[in-house]
Write a protein that holds these residues in place. Structure first.
Motif, PDB file in Angstrom:
ATOM      1  N   GLY A  37     -60.589   1.197  57.401  1.00  0.00           N
ATOM      2  CA  GLY A  37     -59.428   0.293  57.605  1.00  0.00           C
ATOM      3  C   GLY A  37     -60.148  -1.266  57.985  1.00  0.00           C
ATOM      4  O   GLY A  37     -61.407  -1.341  58.104  1.00  0.00           O
ATOM      5  N   LYS A  66     -58.102  -8.371  43.971  1.00  0.00           N
ATOM      6  CA  LYS A  66     -56.706  -8.284  44.300  1.00  0.00           C
ATOM      7  C   LYS A  66     -56.033  -9.331  44.223  1.00  0.00           C
ATOM      8  O   LYS A  66     -54.581  -9.327  43.647  1.00  0.00           O
ATOM      9  CB  LYS A  66     -56.538  -7.652  45.711  1.00  0.00           C
ATOM     10  CG  LYS A  66     -55.120  -7.327  46.157  1.00  0.00           C
ATOM     11  CD  LYS A  66     -55.316  -6.606  47.353  1.00  0.00           C
ATOM     12  CE  LYS A  66     -53.776  -6.027  47.929  1.00  0.00           C
ATOM     13  NZ  LYS A  66     -53.828  -5.488  49.029  1.00  0.00           N
ATOM     14  N   GLY A 102     -63.158  -6.634  47.006  1.00  0.00           N
ATOM     15  CA  GLY A 102     -61.867  -6.184  46.875  1.00  0.00           C
ATOM     16  C   GLY A 102     -60.761  -7.068  47.008  1.00  0.00           C
ATOM     17  O   GLY A 102     -59.839  -7.191  46.205  1.00  0.00           O
ATOM     18  N   ARG A 106     -66.898   4.218  49.102  1.00  0.00           N
ATOM     19  CA  ARG A 106     -65.732   3.462  48.857  1.00  0.00           C
ATOM     20  C   ARG A 106     -64.469   4.071  49.504  1.00  0.00           C
ATOM     21  O   ARG A 106     -63.673   3.480  50.394  1.00  0.00           O
ATOM     22  CB  ARG A 106     -65.401   3.238  47.299  1.00  0.00           C
ATOM     23  CG  ARG A 106     -66.480   2.289  46.897  1.00  0.00           C
ATOM     24  CD  ARG A 106     -65.890   1.535  45.501  1.00  0.00           C
ATOM     25  NE  ARG A 106     -65.935   2.513  44.442  1.00  0.00           N
ATOM     26  CZ  ARG A 106     -66.742   2.866  43.596  1.00  0.00           C
ATOM     27  NH1 ARG A 106     -67.810   2.091  43.554  1.00  0.00           N
ATOM     28  NH2 ARG A 106     -66.561   3.648  42.458  1.00  0.00           N
ATOM     29  N   MET A 107     -64.578   5.356  49.585  1.00  0.00           N
ATOM     30  CA  MET A 107     -63.442   6.239  50.251  1.00  0.00           C
ATOM     31  C   MET A 107     -63.730   5.856  51.738  1.00  0.00           C
ATOM     32  O   MET A 107     -62.332   5.882  52.361  1.00  0.00           O
ATOM     33  CB  MET A 107     -63.693   7.542  49.784  1.00  0.00           C
ATOM     34  CG  MET A 107     -62.420   8.547  50.485  1.00  0.00           C
ATOM     35  SD  MET A 107     -62.831  10.335  50.076  1.00  0.00           S
ATOM     36  CE  MET A 107     -61.581  11.132  50.789  1.00  0.00           C
ATOM     37  N   LEU A 139     -64.968  -5.380  50.995  1.00  0.00           N
ATOM     38  CA  LEU A 139     -63.991  -6.017  51.384  1.00  0.00           C
ATOM     39  C   LEU A 139     -63.791  -7.351  50.844  1.00  0.00           C
ATOM     40  O   LEU A 139     -62.639  -7.718  50.330  1.00  0.00           O
ATOM     41  CB  LEU A 139     -63.929  -6.232  52.881  1.00  0.00           C
ATOM     42  CG  LEU A 139     -63.052  -7.177  53.619  1.00  0.00           C
ATOM     43  CD1 LEU A 139     -61.569  -6.546  53.442  1.00  0.00           C
ATOM     44  CD2 LEU A 139     -63.229  -7.546  55.078  1.00  0.00           C
ATOM     45  N   CYS A 191     -66.184  12.341  53.402  1.00  0.00           N
ATOM     46  CA  CYS A 191     -65.642  11.697  52.161  1.00  0.00           C
ATOM     47  C   CYS A 191     -66.619  12.018  51.179  1.00  0.00           C
ATOM     48  O   CYS A 191     -66.243  11.978  49.973  1.00  0.00           O
ATOM     49  CB  CYS A 191     -65.665  10.223  52.346  1.00  0.00           C
ATOM     50  SG  CYS A 191     -64.711   9.625  53.466  1.00  0.00           S
ATOM     51  N   LYS A 227     -69.227  -2.298  54.064  1.00  0.00           N
ATOM     52  CA  LYS A 227     -67.888  -2.753  54.482  1.00  0.00           C
ATOM     53  C   LYS A 227     -67.535  -4.068  53.925  1.00  0.00           C
ATOM     54  O   LYS A 227     -66.322  -4.473  53.312  1.00  0.00           O
ATOM     55  CB  LYS A 227     -67.642  -2.515  56.003  1.00  0.00           C
ATOM     56  CG  LYS A 227     -65.804  -2.800  56.529  1.00  0.00           C
ATOM     57  CD  LYS A 227     -66.105  -2.654  57.786  1.00  0.00           C
ATOM     58  CE  LYS A 227     -64.329  -2.644  58.271  1.00  0.00           C
ATOM     59  NZ  LYS A 227     -64.246  -2.557  59.716  1.00  0.00           N
ATOM     60  N   GLU A 229     -62.465   2.633  52.973  1.00  0.00           N
ATOM     61  CA  GLU A 229     -61.136   2.397  52.788  1.00  0.00           C
ATOM     62  C   GLU A 229     -60.255   3.297  54.088  1.00  0.00           C
ATOM     63  O   GLU A 229     -59.455   2.763  54.756  1.00  0.00           O
ATOM     64  CB  GLU A 229     -60.443   3.105  51.446  1.00  0.00           C
ATOM     65  CG  GLU A 229     -58.912   2.837  51.290  1.00  0.00           C
ATOM     66  CD  GLU A 229     -58.727   3.175  49.768  1.00  0.00           C
ATOM     67  OE1 GLU A 229     -57.413   3.538  49.759  1.00  0.00           O
ATOM     68  OE2 GLU A 229     -59.502   3.391  48.888  1.00  0.00           O
TER      69      GLU A 229
END
Length: 554
Positions: free
Chosen positions: A314, A56, A52, A307-308, A49, A330, A45, A311
């Motif tokens: 959260g 982003k 990502g 990864r799914m 995070l 998943c 995680k 996600e």
């Protein structure tokens, strides 16, 4: 035209505010593991995070080993962590760092604090420091060495560095506030003496910085803008901010905390895993019953499924637990269109078709995945003698049992209808053979519509079947009793591993490590990368085919 609303988590909202206010010009995040064990699913995680967010915001992502404690660190852990992170898809490029690369700069930072009167050498023992620290309701007591002069502190700290002080004899402490309501601010230890060989710096150093001192400095040295960590560091944030402020960084990083990922009924604690390994209950940190990232990879999980899962979990400030079944969901979602569907018999019993010509075989074309035509097809051998699952035959079946029993007819998957005529038992009353007759008019794909059967079973031709070890995994702990006993020990599930000698389609003999397949009617399986040999694969069950887990409605 309506604009699509983009939902952002609280960390992204804070970053947006920092960029809008000009606090930082860009974004730099990092993942800073300590190389004292293997990473587990909770670390995934944090990795995804931080990586990502860097992607982003078109920023940079640093991979850094927080290797400031040589008593527990090993090169094995460094290499496994690098492999795990690359497998998850987090690309650090040329931004690989070690905290030990900064030991000289950290020493200089400590010297600067001494010169400012913000740090001192203390002779109290670890137990004495703990006693002087006070409690949550009572202030601490100042060390009798707190008011040493700057000159004396510099001389003593240099003696510590030069190896003239024994382990535990002296430490360097920050001079903050022994009456602070935050226990972390009560003159925390910044450096300790440890005459130990370091995996990266050898014997160059005999003093090592404490995590709470080293970590903020590492972030600041590397230009990290947002130090994203888990909630247990929230109470350490004032110390983090104190260090970067007092050392004098113009644009210090900002620490932001988020909730850890907790999975139900799994073991993630390094202390417990280490015990399982040392006692031989598991065969290493990558045993497929564990949830270290290496273990998940060996078992057959995919980076896409993890990864799914992350996600779906959260990002929030609220601590909560996630059902392990969601991780399995998943995985099934990812594998169902990727995996070829092969036939394998895990608990074999011989089926003989008495009216099929002896010595004759035929090749049947079978789709590799009915839901994904792109995976093509293969041929399988069909003959007079086959293996079927023992559970697909019953001498005296219960109601609504539609598989083989005397007088009943079923379809052999992708082949013919067969009717059970008789069976043979050994001297212990165990069925060893089931004898059937087949109807040559009922070949799959022939368009036969004369009658229907309610049951379909899979099979493997005895003539070219490959025998292989298949391992069925369950949770390492007893879920009904809970993870831990009252004394803190683990509730070990005695049935966490079952080994089968199965018969498989011959094509599976050439499967490579990490190749995954669906064994029809059974589950998803992966070739074990540790124990398989060329032409003799060992298969791990990744996950069964069905689950009661349902995604909550949006």
């Amino acid at each position: 035209m309506e604009q699509e609303t983009v939902s952002k988590n609280f960390i992204e909202q804070m970053i947006d505010q920092d960029l809008a206010e000009g606090v930082y010009e860009n974004v730099c995040t990092r993942f800073p593991p300590e190389p004292n064990g293997y990473l587990h699913i909770g670390h995934a995680k944090s990795i995804l995070l931080n990586y990502g967010i860097a992607r982003k915001y078109n920023g940079t992502f640093n991979m850094r080993f927080d290797d400031t404690n040589p008593t527990k660190e090993r090169v094995e852990f460094v290499e496994s962590i690098k492999e795990d992170i690359q497998w998850l898809g987090a690309d650090w490029g040329d931004r690989l760092y070690f905290a030990s690369d900064y030991f000289e700069k950290m020493y200089e930072a400590a010297v600067s604090l001494i010169k400012k009167g913000k740090a001192y050498v203390c002779d109290l023992s670890a137990d004495e420091i703990r006693a002087y620290r006070g409690t949550l309701t009572e202030p601490g007591k100042e060390s009798p060495y707190r008011d040493r002069s700057v000159e004396e502190n510099l001389r003593l700290f240099e003696a510590m560095k030069n190896g003239q002080v024994a382990d535990g004899e002296k430490v360097l402490r920050a001079k903050i506030d022994m009456a602070s309501s935050n226990m972390n601010m009560r003159d925390p230890v910044l450096y300790r003496v440890a005459h130990m060989n370091h995996h990266n710096t050898g014997d160059d150093w005999c003093i090592y910085p404490m995590y709470d001192f080293a970590h903020p400095l590492e972030d600041a040295f590397e230009g990290v803008t947002h130090s994203i960590c888990t909630l247990e560091f929230e109470d350490h944030r004032p110390l983090y901010d104190w260090v970067v402020r007092e050392v004098g960084f113009a644009h210090p990083p900002r620490q932001i905390e988020f909730a850890k990922l907790y999975l139900t009924n799994v073991v993630t604690g390094k202390r417990y895993i280490k015990k399982l390994v040392e006692e031989g209950i598991v065969d290493g940190w990558d045993d497929p019953r564990l949830v270290s990232i290496a273990a998940l990879r060996r078992r057959g999980f995919t980076p896409e499924s993890i990864r799914m899962f992350i996600e779906l979990c959260g990002v929030s400030k609220a601590q909560s637990s996630v059902d392990y079944a969601m991780l399995e969901y998943c995985l099934r979602e990812d594998l169902k269109l990727k995996s070829e569907r092969m036939m394998a018999v895990l608990d074999p019993i011989k089926l003989i078709i008495d009216n099929y010509p002896e010595g004759q075989t035929e090749e049947l074309e079978v789709a590799n995945n009915l839901e994904n035509e792109a995976l093509g097809s293969r041929t399988v051998t069909f003959g007079r003698e086959l293996y079927i699952e023992r559970e697909d035959f019953m001498e005296v079946p219960p109601r609504k049992y539609f598989r083989l029993f005397p007088g009943n007819e079923v379809r052999l998957m992708q082949a013919y209808f067969v009717r059970c005529e008789s069976f043979v038992k050994d001297e212990n009353g165990r069925v060893t053979e089931v004898h059937c007759t087949y109807d040559p008019e009922t070949k799959c794909g022939s368009g036969f519509t004369g009658r229907k059967v309610k049951g379909t079973i899979h099979w493997v031709a005895a003539k070219d079947a490959v025998q292989a070890e298949v391992r069925l995994y369950e949770n390492i702990v007893d879920e009904e009793k809970g993870v831990y006993n009252e004394d803190g020990s683990l509730n070990i599930n005695p049935d966490s591993l079952t080994v089968k000698q199965a018969y498989l389609e011959p094509a599976l003999a050439q499967a490579e490590p990490y190749d995954s397949f669906q064994f029809v009617r059974n589950g998803y399986y992966c070739v074990d990368a540790k124990d398989s040999r060329e032409g003799r694969p060992v298969f791990n069950r990744i996950v069964s085919l069905k689950s009661s887990f349902k995604l909550p409605k949006a």
